[in-house]
Design a protein around this motif. Structure first.
Motif, PDB file in Angstrom:
ATOM      1  N   GLU A   3       0.831  -1.203   0.000  1.00  0.00           N
ATOM      2  CA  GLU A   3       0.000   0.000   0.000  1.00  0.00           C
ATOM      3  C   GLU A   3       0.870   1.260   0.000  1.00  0.00           C
ATOM      4  O   GLU A   3       0.570   2.229  -0.696  1.00  0.00           O
ATOM      5  CB  GLU A   3      -0.921   0.018   1.219  1.00  0.00           C
ATOM      6  N   LYS A  17       1.176   4.209  -2.884  1.00  0.00           N
ATOM      7  CA  LYS A  17       0.948   5.598  -2.513  1.00  0.00           C
ATOM      8  C   LYS A  17       2.155   6.489  -2.821  1.00  0.00           C
ATOM      9  O   LYS A  17       1.992   7.611  -3.287  1.00  0.00           O
ATOM     10  CB  LYS A  17       0.633   5.663  -1.012  1.00  0.00           C
ATOM     11  N   ASP A  18       3.376   5.985  -2.596  1.00  0.00           N
ATOM     12  CA  ASP A  18       4.564   6.840  -2.632  1.00  0.00           C
ATOM     13  C   ASP A  18       5.471   6.703  -3.863  1.00  0.00           C
ATOM     14  O   ASP A  18       6.215   7.621  -4.166  1.00  0.00           O
ATOM     15  CB  ASP A  18       5.421   6.605  -1.387  1.00  0.00           C
TER      16      ASP A  18
END
Length: 64
Positions: A30, A34-35
């Protein structure tokens, strides 16, 4: 603290290292979603695979 890191190639040819916060509520997958910039390859590695000596950090290379 997590024993994992996310690494991915930077735009200038170096390596970006994502270090999750101690209380991070996200899984490593996750966090990568996201990054890490979309379409960029990445790896989830053990912390032992990331050099602790940052002297030559600009010389680190990402290999698939």
């Amino acid at each position: 603290m997590s024993e994992k890191r996310i690494i991915y190639p930077s735009e200038n040819g170096g390596v970006c290292v994502v270090v999750p916060a101690q209380d991070c509520p996200f899984t490593m997958e996750e966090l990568a979603k996201k990054d890490v910039p979309e379409g960029t390859p990445y790896k989830i590695v053990d912390v032992s695979e990331v050099p602790s000596d940052r002297t030559f950090r600009e010389a680190w290379e990402y290999t698939a």
